[in-house]
Design an enzyme around this catalytic site. Structure first.
Site, mmCIF file in Angstrom:
data_model
loop_
_atom_site.group_PDB
_atom_site.id
_atom_site.type_symbol
_atom_site.label_atom_id
_atom_site.label_comp_id
_atom_site.label_asym_id
_atom_site.label_seq_id
_atom_site.Cartn_x
_atom_site.Cartn_y
_atom_site.Cartn_z
ATOM 1 N N TRP B 362 -86.099 -23.341 -49.633
ATOM 2 C CA TRP B 362 -87.353 -22.881 -50.249
ATOM 3 C C TRP B 362 -88.486 -23.866 -50.027
ATOM 4 O O TRP B 362 -89.655 -23.513 -50.152
ATOM 5 C CB TRP B 362 -87.163 -22.691 -51.760
ATOM 6 C CG TRP B 362 -87.056 -23.997 -52.506
ATOM 7 C CD1 TRP B 362 -86.192 -25.017 -52.249
ATOM 8 C CD2 TRP B 362 -87.862 -24.418 -53.601
ATOM 9 N NE1 TRP B 362 -86.384 -26.048 -53.130
ATOM 10 C CE2 TRP B 362 -87.408 -25.716 -53.973
ATOM 11 C CE3 TRP B 362 -88.899 -23.844 -54.319
ATOM 12 C CZ2 TRP B 362 -87.974 -26.436 -55.038
ATOM 13 C CZ3 TRP B 362 -89.454 -24.567 -55.369
ATOM 14 C CH2 TRP B 362 -88.999 -25.847 -55.710
ATOM 15 N N ASP B 363 -88.167 -25.115 -49.694
ATOM 16 C CA ASP B 363 -89.192 -26.136 -49.461
ATOM 17 C C ASP B 363 -90.282 -25.620 -48.539
ATOM 18 O O ASP B 363 -91.452 -25.913 -48.715
ATOM 19 C CB ASP B 363 -88.639 -27.380 -48.761
ATOM 20 C CG ASP B 363 -87.328 -27.890 -49.279
ATOM 21 O OD1 ASP B 363 -86.651 -27.153 -50.002
ATOM 22 O OD2 ASP B 363 -86.971 -29.022 -48.922
ATOM 23 N N GLU B 489 -82.106 -28.966 -60.252
ATOM 24 C CA GLU B 489 -80.653 -28.752 -60.108
ATOM 25 C C GLU B 489 -79.833 -29.572 -61.089
ATOM 26 O O GLU B 489 -78.606 -29.574 -61.013
ATOM 27 C CB GLU B 489 -80.236 -29.057 -58.668
ATOM 28 C CG GLU B 489 -80.858 -28.092 -57.668
ATOM 29 C CD GLU B 489 -80.602 -28.489 -56.224
ATOM 30 O OE1 GLU B 489 -80.191 -29.649 -55.994
ATOM 31 O OE2 GLU B 489 -80.829 -27.653 -55.331
ATOM 32 N N LYS B 584 -83.872 -33.496 -62.493
ATOM 33 C CA LYS B 584 -84.007 -33.991 -61.129
ATOM 34 C C LYS B 584 -85.465 -33.835 -60.707
ATOM 35 O O LYS B 584 -86.030 -34.704 -60.078
ATOM 36 C CB LYS B 584 -83.074 -33.183 -60.228
ATOM 37 C CG LYS B 584 -82.901 -33.723 -58.837
ATOM 38 C CD LYS B 584 -81.860 -32.880 -58.079
ATOM 39 C CE LYS B 584 -81.683 -33.363 -56.649
ATOM 40 N NZ LYS B 584 -80.933 -32.356 -55.860
ATOM 41 N N GLN B 585 -86.044 -32.701 -61.027
ATOM 42 C CA GLN B 585 -87.469 -32.485 -60.813
ATOM 43 C C GLN B 585 -87.950 -31.528 -61.891
ATOM 44 O O GLN B 585 -87.195 -30.696 -62.378
ATOM 45 C CB GLN B 585 -87.746 -31.916 -59.427
ATOM 46 C CG GLN B 585 -87.085 -30.577 -59.164
ATOM 47 C CD GLN B 585 -87.308 -30.116 -57.737
ATOM 48 O OE1 GLN B 585 -86.390 -30.013 -56.954
ATOM 49 N NE2 GLN B 585 -88.547 -29.837 -57.408
#
Lengths: 762, 762
Positions: B362-363, B489, B584-585
């Site tokens: 998806w980046d 994640e 994580k983000q």
């Protein structure tokens, strides 16, 4: 779909035997399971003696296994590393019989009469077959076999032949070391193991034989466990073998003789196995040979064992012969899975197949140990001792999972986690509570204070430490346990699974009552506090306990899903199953059975009525518990339906996987269904409690329980429950709201009102 | 820890180059990534030409990959089946240079002067090294290389040698087909493939060569993709090779000559690659040969490309030379990853390494396509066309996952799901919304109605169908999406992940605005209804949007965890991470950036202030977004800190994995940090919107955006933002609450008050 119950001509009902009266193709593997023999240590599937007629033959020794490094397609920290799988040991059930040049096989010969039986009263397997040979002779063969109990490593086989006229007989009796073991084998691609053959798992150590005797040993390539086999042949006529072939794969002994008309000749084949761990300095061939017994002695050993077994462990069900047969078959399987396991786990399939890889799960504590604790407390103690022996490994695993105390593997043989899919494996932390619960029940039922003060305390304390570090006190002040999977594997990695929290609460409280030098009052106080403030999710809309914090918000399952799409796990991605309100087994209902005193009758009824309709029963652990609770909450029809489903799970191969072995947990559930379901027994309260729910069509149920060193006889009929007890001191019992005492020479009975919907709450 | 920024003697700052002025051991692999070249199709790592001095050399072609059957340790329905991994193609960057009998290597020879550069302005890689030979000669070697852009399959290399005295030179120039490709290879244990060597992935098809030229082709063993290589050598002095060796592993051309004192001789090596799919009838050797170009032409091609590139895509940052260098390095990487990818995905590492197996995530839609849409809209269209081409496979995958429409793989090369761990893979349904969002932005930025009415509509409609079937209207009347994993994640398979729901809401609304023949008004109405009733979890205690329904109930993470235990996924079982409040983000913050118009300034500020402190930044996708939102919500110091961390992620190898390739998504995030973070650009509303937050220490930022067919120049200083625009029609822009129009010959400027904390809400 059904097998035994749908064809009573082929499988006539008999209260003391399972019987097959004609051979037919199809379902041969399932029947090999149904006709299997075992003693908890050694097991042999009920395959025919002719290899041509065997579907999935096999002999197993509990715990004898191969290991391999698990290769995860995408690995992560703490994933299970060591695969473990029970091995086929060399199989002695293998004869080629040639009469006047014709090889006898069910598939290819003319069969005049056929009868395969396993006799529950003796533990003896028999195939009696009358063959019409192409030479014109009519020959009867009777094959018998049994496993030892006093000597658990022994297997006896006999083959009798009778002919109506003189025939020539050429018999080859073999020991077959299966080469295609279904074990993961990454090592063949490992250059350090060059030359190893794919599938060669048992590597020969020493192979000797002559004159009809074999003395052989093998080693598992990776686990380095060793197995020795000693095997002797004897012919009733004294005839000697013409050849003894020794080979790492198929060894054999060959006899050639003539049988005069009307005479019966018998070949006996006595086998003994010995196993050793890699580190043990044991000569497994000598150890096997030392335990060799004459076949007649092995048969007598089996008969004696089962005579004793039924004297105290039978359950007489006044519900018809077919039902009695099915109940006894289940009780027989329980004995076969456990009798001589000694200090070991009980595999999910006992020793009847390699299903579930021969692993030990929570089933043994929750589904099997109720039966064992009340019929064979020594064996229950052994299973718990096995868990206690795993504590050092469980402490290491706890560290890996960032929890304190001990964390038991979800599935294992050697004590290492073998579940490669953590969401339905390692995440099932509840196995810790199952072990604590079973230890507590064993102590409660037996009064074994020695075990209580040592092994049980260790198990309770180490698991309590795990729970209190796994969970936490939330901002709401309650104690929460997040990120776990309950027994219902159709939701996974959820928060506050009710079953888990209820069982953890029990675990923490029971541990807080223990005394151990390294446990401070402060530590106990934290356990007590966590237990007292344990969060139990409750849904106010449905006025019912919720399976977890989110379960009630999930999307309803589409119950128009066609029947062939079940079990769901074989037809839907786990993500699809997990996001829907659909159960593999109703773990909230199970929690209310195990911790029965913690919930009101109304809470139990509402839970049953909510969860039962959304439970697929894709798990064989489901029906028995649903039946028990249906009985308690006042749904007698559902109770009987679930019970009937459970009692025939293997006999009818209703899950289409009986070929892999007997569902031992379900068999344990049958015992519980009768004792706790219909007779309504509940334990671990102040005294043993009964709230019977005898099905309307049954005359009664009679059984015995070993309680605190005595034998408690229970006889339930409509209108009355009667007790006898031979223990040293009197036993107080409660039947609904009546307390009675029973003792030697002092039987007791309690009249029961017809209202089977009486509440358990007082 | 740091690399470039910590040693400005070795790596001097230069606004147009990355420069290394001395060779040192350590971090060689990371530097090969930092000095890599590529054009989006063909990439070559910045390894030294001497094999002795190369750490992890490699040449890659986007999408050229091997496949294998994924073996799950415990398989289940719908798990990913086909592993895919980008391959090393035969590598031409390989010389052995022997001067007067001495083999020149950085490791073993005496180096008087050393300089490695990549020039952003020309795309040319240079190593200029002065060697003091053991013969006494001082020799300078200048190695140059570049990849083509007009001709994307071409690679040019040159090596010049100059000596202060007559020397004998013996040069072997090689093409190396790497044998130890890190590809899963279960086929060696497959008896059907007996004789195949472990690790032999590229199997030779045709190998020819003579007189310094090679014409070769290979085939990937399982994917059957083919690669052809054509390679010619030319020496400036006209000297001919003494040997041309053709081999499936190492082919080589050898020259022996003498160089007179003071003269410069040059060897040029022109390479061309061609690839073909299994089903394509293409002669890959002929195709490669047809594209061979003189090396000088390839260098000129690269120079011309970058001249055009910087003319429209540069961002001038008034924040010092070191920062300008780092920014341009990131913009240079973006060009190298995308310029000539054409209709293909963009790997997470571009073509600079085999990290993340060369997969597309998806980046590319969320982190890369903002840059591409505004600087190279044709390339943005190509990426989206690639996704559109995958629709048939995505429809099949949707069926497997029991959803309608299209479900895109979480990671893939060939279009099949390649994520073997579904909890952090397939469960990330949000990739569907990312593709829909990127398609919508491309159409918004370009006004490409042709694409809007066809490809974009297909992508929006098919993903909307997925969402509406994945989610459901709950008993509370709201639309819920359960059992998904968001971009963060560190929680997995949660219910109502805010990011996912916000993006799905956008997706459903945008699809409802589309027109396609097979979409009824009723279907659109359901999408609209689901969007309007989308559940967004909100926590009233903290007055902040919750990451998912349960996140706020999780246990706080222990922030005393030592630094070496990060990234957490390498040191804790996923179950441990998932049950804690640790990120994580920050995907909630990301949702508020992407769907900026849906949240108030206060909501964004509170979300940033809640999530930023509990975000580990273990993901390289984290810092840039946190920085952008820090700028918006009024935390200028955190904004600059996050930006600085992001801009040096690879240049300082701060995640210790730059060796695997450039973090292209983070590089895209740098572009967004400048344009959307500091210049405060937001799009997809009624008009392009700017709310600048120029860092106090910077003079300004200047950049250009391609908008609706014209070039929009933006010049931000303290106190003012100025615009020019050369499009056909005027463009309306909004700066905070001021609307201006800009057009050809009609620049515009808006004065900015000092208050950078102005709210976006009106």
């Amino acid at each position: 779909m059904a097998l035994i119950s749908s064809d009573r001509t082929r499988f006539p009902s008999d209260p003391w035997r399972v019987v097959e009266t004609s051979h037919a193709p199809g379902k041969a593997g399932a029947l090999e399971t149904i006709f299997a023999l075992g003693n908890g240590h050694l097991g042999i599937r009920g395959a025919h003696w002719s290899p041509a007629d065997a579907a999935l033959p096999g002999t197993f020794i509990n715990g004898f296994h191969e290991t391999w490094e698990i290769k995860h397609a995408e690995n992560a920290f703490g994933f299970a590393r060591t695969g473990q799988r029970i091995l086929h040991v060399p199989d002695a059930n293998n004869y080629t019989v040639v009469i006047d040049g014709e090889k006898l096989t069910l598939a290819g010969s003319t069969v005049l009469d056929y009868r395969r039986t396993v006799d529950f009263a003796t533990g003896i397997y028999t195939t009696a077959i009358t063959w019409e040979c192409r030479s014109g002779a009519v020959v009867q063969t009777v094959g018998r076999r049994a496993v030892g109990f006093a000597v658990r490593s022994s297997l006896g086989l006999s083959l009798e032949l009778t002919s109506d006229r003189m025939v020539s007989v050429d018999i080859t009796s073999s020991l077959v070391n299966r080469q295609d073991q279904p074990v993961e084998d990454h090592t063949v691609a490992d250059p350090r193991r060059a030359g190893r053959h794919a599938g060669r798992v048992l590597e020969p150590l020493a192979l000797d034989g002559s004159g009809g005797s074999l003395r052989m040993s093998w080693q598992a390539a990776e686990s380095k466990q060793r197995v020795g086999v000693a095997l002797d042949h004897a012919f009733s006529t004294g005839v000697q073998p013409i050849d003894t072939v020794v080979d790492q794969d198929v060894s054999s002994v060959r006899y050639v003789l003539a049988i005069p008309a009307g005479e019966t000749v018998a070949m006996e084949k006595s086998v003994s196995y010995a196993v050793a761990e890699a580190h043990e300095d044991v000569d497994v061939r000598a150890a096997a040979a030392a335990e060799l017994r004459p076949v007649a002695e092995i048969f007598a050993d089996s008969e004696a064992h089962f005579a004793r077994y039924w004297a105290t462990s039978d359950i007489v069900v006044g519900g018809g012969e077919e039902l009695q047969q099915a109940v006894r078959w289940n009780l027989f399987q329980l004995a076969q899975a456990t009798a001589r396991a000694d200090v070991a786990g009980i595999p999910a399939k006992g020793v009847t197949g390699s299903g579930y890889e021969g692993h030990y799960f929570w089933d043994q504590e929750i589904y099997l140990l109720p039966y064992l604790s009340y019929t064979n407390p020594g064996a229950a103690r052994d299973v718990l001792q096995f868990r206690h022996n795993l504590l050092p490994l469980a402490r290491e695993r706890a560290t890996e999972l960032s929890v304190d105390g001990a964390m038991f593997p979800w599935r294992t043989i050697a004590g290492l986690e073998a579940s490669a899919y953590y969401a339905a494996g390692t995440a099932q932390f509840h196995i810790g509570a199952a072990i604590a619960f079973a230890a507590n029940r064993y102590v409660w039922a037996t009064g074994d204070t020695e075990f209580r003060d040592h092994q049980a305390t260790d198990l309770l304390v180490e698991t309590a430490r795990m729970w209190v570090s796994l969970g936490f006190f939330g901002a709401d002040g309650a104690f929460h346990i997040h990120g776990v999977t309950g027994p219902d594997e159709y939701t996974a990695v959820v928060n506050d699974n009710l079953y888990t929290n209820v069982m953890a609460r029990f675990n923490l409280r029971a541990a807080a009552a223990c005394r151990r030098d390294d446990v401070s009052d402060e530590e106990r106080a934290v356990w007590q506090e966590a237990a007292d403030r344990m969060h139990l999710p409750f849904d106010r809309t449905h006025n019912v306990y919720a399976q977890d914090n989110d379960f009630m918000t999930l999307e309803p399952w589409d119950w128009n899903t066609p029947r062939e799409k079940y079990p769901l796990l074989l037809h839907f991605h786990p993500l699809v199953i997990y996001r829907h309100q659909v159960l593999k087994q109703a773990d909230t209902v199970l929690a209310m059975f195990l911790q029965w005193q913690e919930f009101t009758a109304d809470e139990k009824r509402r839970a049953f009525e909510f969860y039962d309709p959304i439970t697929t029963g894709d798990s064989t652990l489901s029906a028995c518990v649903q039946g028990i609770m249906a009985a308690e909450v006042g749904h007698p029809m559902e109770a009987l339906e679930h019970f009937t489903e459970a009692v025939f799970i293997d006999l009818d191969d209703s899950h289409n996987n009986t070929v892999d072995g007997v569902h031992i947990a379900s068999a344990g559930g049958i015992w519980s269904s009768l004792v706790s379901g219909f007779a309504g027994m509940r334990d671990q309260g102040l005294m043993l409690y009964f709230d019977p729910r005898l099905p309307a069509g049954w005359d009664g149920i009679d059984f015995q329980l070993k309680v605190r060193g005595g034998l408690l006889g229970v006889s339930l009929t409509h209108g009355e429950i009667a007790f006898t007890y031979d223990g040293a001191s009197r036993l107080s019992l409660k039947v609904r709201d009546t307390v009675v005492a029973v003792g030697a020479g002092q039987p007791a009975k309690v009249a029961l009102k017809d209202d089977v919907k009486l509440s358990l709450a007082e």
